[in-house]
Enzyme design. Structure first.
Site, PDB file in Angstrom:
ATOM      1  N   TYR A 181      45.444  44.681  40.755  1.00  0.00           N
ATOM      2  CA  TYR A 181      44.833  44.557  42.077  1.00  0.00           C
ATOM      3  C   TYR A 181      44.026  43.272  42.103  1.00  0.00           C
ATOM      4  O   TYR A 181      43.229  43.018  41.200  1.00  0.00           O
ATOM      5  CB  TYR A 181      43.921  45.762  42.355  1.00  0.00           C
ATOM      6  CG  TYR A 181      43.241  45.692  43.711  1.00  0.00           C
ATOM      7  CD1 TYR A 181      43.983  45.775  44.891  1.00  0.00           C
ATOM      8  CD2 TYR A 181      41.863  45.537  43.810  1.00  0.00           C
ATOM      9  CE1 TYR A 181      43.362  45.704  46.136  1.00  0.00           C
ATOM     10  CE2 TYR A 181      41.235  45.476  45.053  1.00  0.00           C
ATOM     11  CZ  TYR A 181      41.991  45.558  46.208  1.00  0.00           C
ATOM     12  OH  TYR A 181      41.368  45.483  47.437  1.00  0.00           O
ATOM     13  N   ASP A 196      42.500  36.757  36.665  1.00  0.00           N
ATOM     14  CA  ASP A 196      41.593  37.448  37.572  1.00  0.00           C
ATOM     15  C   ASP A 196      40.592  38.212  36.717  1.00  0.00           C
ATOM     16  O   ASP A 196      40.888  39.290  36.204  1.00  0.00           O
ATOM     17  CB  ASP A 196      42.385  38.397  38.483  1.00  0.00           C
ATOM     18  CG  ASP A 196      41.462  39.117  39.454  1.00  0.00           C
ATOM     19  OD1 ASP A 196      40.243  39.121  39.224  1.00  0.00           O
ATOM     20  OD2 ASP A 196      41.981  39.698  40.431  1.00  0.00           O
ATOM     21  N   LYS A 200      31.894  40.667  41.192  1.00  0.00           N
ATOM     22  CA  LYS A 200      31.130  41.805  40.645  1.00  0.00           C
ATOM     23  C   LYS A 200      29.893  41.369  39.849  1.00  0.00           C
ATOM     24  O   LYS A 200      28.868  41.084  40.445  1.00  0.00           O
ATOM     25  CB  LYS A 200      32.073  42.673  39.817  1.00  0.00           C
ATOM     26  CG  LYS A 200      33.275  43.139  40.687  1.00  0.00           C
ATOM     27  CD  LYS A 200      33.948  44.364  40.178  1.00  0.00           C
ATOM     28  CE  LYS A 200      35.246  44.647  40.892  1.00  0.00           C
ATOM     29  NZ  LYS A 200      35.277  45.828  41.687  1.00  0.00           N
TER      30      LYS A 200
HETATM   31  N1  PLP Z   1      40.345  41.437  41.508  1.00  0.00           N
HETATM   32  C1  PLP Z   1      40.107  42.520  40.764  1.00  0.00           C
HETATM   33  C2  PLP Z   1      40.605  42.546  39.358  1.00  0.00           C
HETATM   34  C3  PLP Z   1      39.418  43.608  41.294  1.00  0.00           C
HETATM   35  O1  PLP Z   1      39.226  44.706  40.553  1.00  0.00           O
HETATM   36  C4  PLP Z   1      38.966  43.538  42.619  1.00  0.00           C
HETATM   37  C5  PLP Z   1      38.239  44.678  43.221  1.00  0.00           C
HETATM   38  O2  PLP Z   1      38.037  45.707  42.662  1.00  0.00           O
HETATM   39  C6  PLP Z   1      39.225  42.388  43.363  1.00  0.00           C
HETATM   40  C7  PLP Z   1      39.910  41.349  42.785  1.00  0.00           C
HETATM   41  C8  PLP Z   1      38.745  42.286  44.775  1.00  0.00           C
HETATM   42  O3  PLP Z   1      37.371  42.123  44.775  1.00  0.00           O
HETATM   43  P1  PLP Z   1      36.510  42.546  46.091  1.00  0.00           P
HETATM   44  O4  PLP Z   1      36.572  44.012  46.193  1.00  0.00           O
HETATM   45  O5  PLP Z   1      35.145  41.993  45.776  1.00  0.00           O
HETATM   46  O6  PLP Z   1      37.135  41.856  47.233  1.00  0.00           O
END
Ligand code: PLP
Length: 424
Positions: free
Chosen positions: A141, A236, A264
């Site tokens: 994700y 990511d 985060k």
């Molecule tokens: N990338 C990863 C690995 C994530 O776990 C998340 C969200 O949980 C995101 C991107 C997206 O981040 P946001 O919820 O701050 O948009």
């Protein structure tokens, strides 16, 4: 107000009663509780019931709730004003700290969420290479931007949504998904699309179908094949950054990507995302280059101050060893009690990220995660919740252990676990 009344009211005015789908408890049944406040590793709901929190705002609260150092920094920043839309020294200070810890991020651009970081990095990869295709892993994700909403993890796998209406096929036709931990599949896809491949995007530790560590040499192999195809490798690290190690998964596994996404933890509990890479690559981004990306609240002064404060604490010696030790204790305890009760289970852990899968075999990819017994997880979740342990309301999310979880909390978790397994 009771939780039930809050839920009733919320459903009248908020879609599904929530502002992010997994919070709705749809996958595990029942209804969410409504938080009044948090402190350390605990949350209290509006009825005064206390929960030991393993969601920790989906990883943002690595130091637990209301850490005094973060509160002090945020209050001080608030006292100077909330947002200016003009540079502050705190943006540079946080970028400098990140760059020191994550040397592949020579330059950083702050945004307001992980979604924005991923979306912007893809645009940069396409702009810098002049190519279109993106390879990602099934079950990963990367936020909810159009191009990345195919076979995604987190809420999509939780709610069983394979692809989202509203995303044109002409957008996702450039996104190729392959299974994680399968070097041959990754190599085949890279080879097949090499002429138009902008980047390969990976969560270095999968954490959105539950926790799946990369197998030995897998990330280094991704580095090798992307380099060969002259495509960018993007990690990511929105979850893993400053979570699995100071410097993130790239420090832990010693593999340097071209671009990194953060979120985060670096916001200290405020909305922040970031992407960054070498100066040469980041020169493509406006105002230095033509790849356009902007944000009214980007580099928000309070979030920058809170993020800096969080990193100051995390930088202290032994922080990550202690977090790892907590994760390990939980993993071993959880699996041992399942084994004693002859309940098939594996616990997968990297540092303070952890998932208990009700599965006969190790989970190597999203297919394995989906094959685990998520109905059993739902029953387990409810029993744990009744005992005041708040686990992620989905079998496909990571449990987040914070620095505030102490011996007492780990013990109470394992004791609730033993009780929850009875008759499961
Ligand atoms: N990338 C990863 C690995 C994530 O776990 C998340 C969200 O949980 C995101 C991107 C997206 O981040 P946001 O919820 O701050 O948009």
């Amino acid at each position: 107000m009771t939780n039930a009344a809050c839920w009733c009211e919320a459903q009248k005015y908020l879609v599904g009663g929530v502002n992010s789908p997994v919070r709705s408890f749809r996958a595990v049944g029942g209804r969410p509780f409504f938080v009044d406040h948090g402190r350390g590793p605990y949350l209290w709901d509006v009825e005064g019931k206390r929960y030991l929190d393993y969601v920790c705002s989906w990883g943002a609260q690595i130091l637990g709730h209301r850490h005094p150092h973060i509160l002090k920094a945020a209050r001080k920043a608030l006292g100077r004003g909330t947002t200016f839309g003009t540079p502050t020294p705190r943006e540079t200070a946080l970028a400098k700290e990140i760059s020191r810890a994550v040397p592949s991020m020579q330059q950083v651009r702050f945004v307001s969420s992980g979604t924005e970081a991923a979306m912007s990095a893809i645009r940069l990869a396409r702009g810098a290479t002049g190519r279109n295709k993106v390879i990602k892993f099934e079950g990963a994700y990367h936020g909810h931007s159009d191009a990345l909403l195919t076979k995604a993890g987190s809420g999509m796998v939780t709610l069983g949504i394979p692809s989202s209406p509203g995303v044109p096929a002409s957008v996702t036709e450039h996104t190729i998904t392959v299974p994680f931990n399968d070097p041959e599949a990754a190599e085949r896809a890279v080879h097949k699309h090499r002429a138009d491949l902008a980047c390969l995007l990976a969560e270095p530790v999968m954490a959105n179908v539950g926790v799946i560590p990369p197998e030995e040499g897998f990330l280094a192999f991704l580095r090798k094949i992307t380099r060969r195809a002259k495509a960018l490798l993007i990690f990511d690290e929105v979850i893993t950054g400053f979570r699995v190690a100071w410097g993130g998964a790239q420090a832990l596994y010693q593999v340097e990507p071209d671009l990194t996404l953060l979120g985060k933890v670096i916001g200290g509990g405020f909305p922040v995302g970031a992407y960054g890479g070498s100066k040469k690559l980041m020169r493509h981004v406006a105002p230095l280059g033509p790849v356009y990306q902007a944000g009214t609240l980007s580099g928000h002064p309070v979030a920058m101050a809170a993020g800096l404060a969080a990193l100051e604490i995390l930088k202290q010696p032994k922080t990550y060893e202690k977090l790892e030790e907590k994760g390990r204790r939980l993993r071993e305890g959880l699996v041992y009690d399942c084994w004693r009760r002859q309940i098939p289970a594996v616990a997968q852990q990297v540092g303070s990220l952890l998932t208990l899968f009700f599965s006969e075999k190790p989970v190597r990819n999203a297919g394995d995660a989906r094959a685990a017994d998520s109905r059993r997880y739902s029953g387990y979740f409810q029993r744990m919740l009744r005992k005041g342990i708040y686990l992620p309301p989905s079998a496909f999310e990571a449990w987040f252990v914070s620095a505030a979880h102490g011996d007492k909390e780990l013990e109470s978790t394992l004791s609730a676990h033993r009780a929850a397994l009875k008759g499961l």
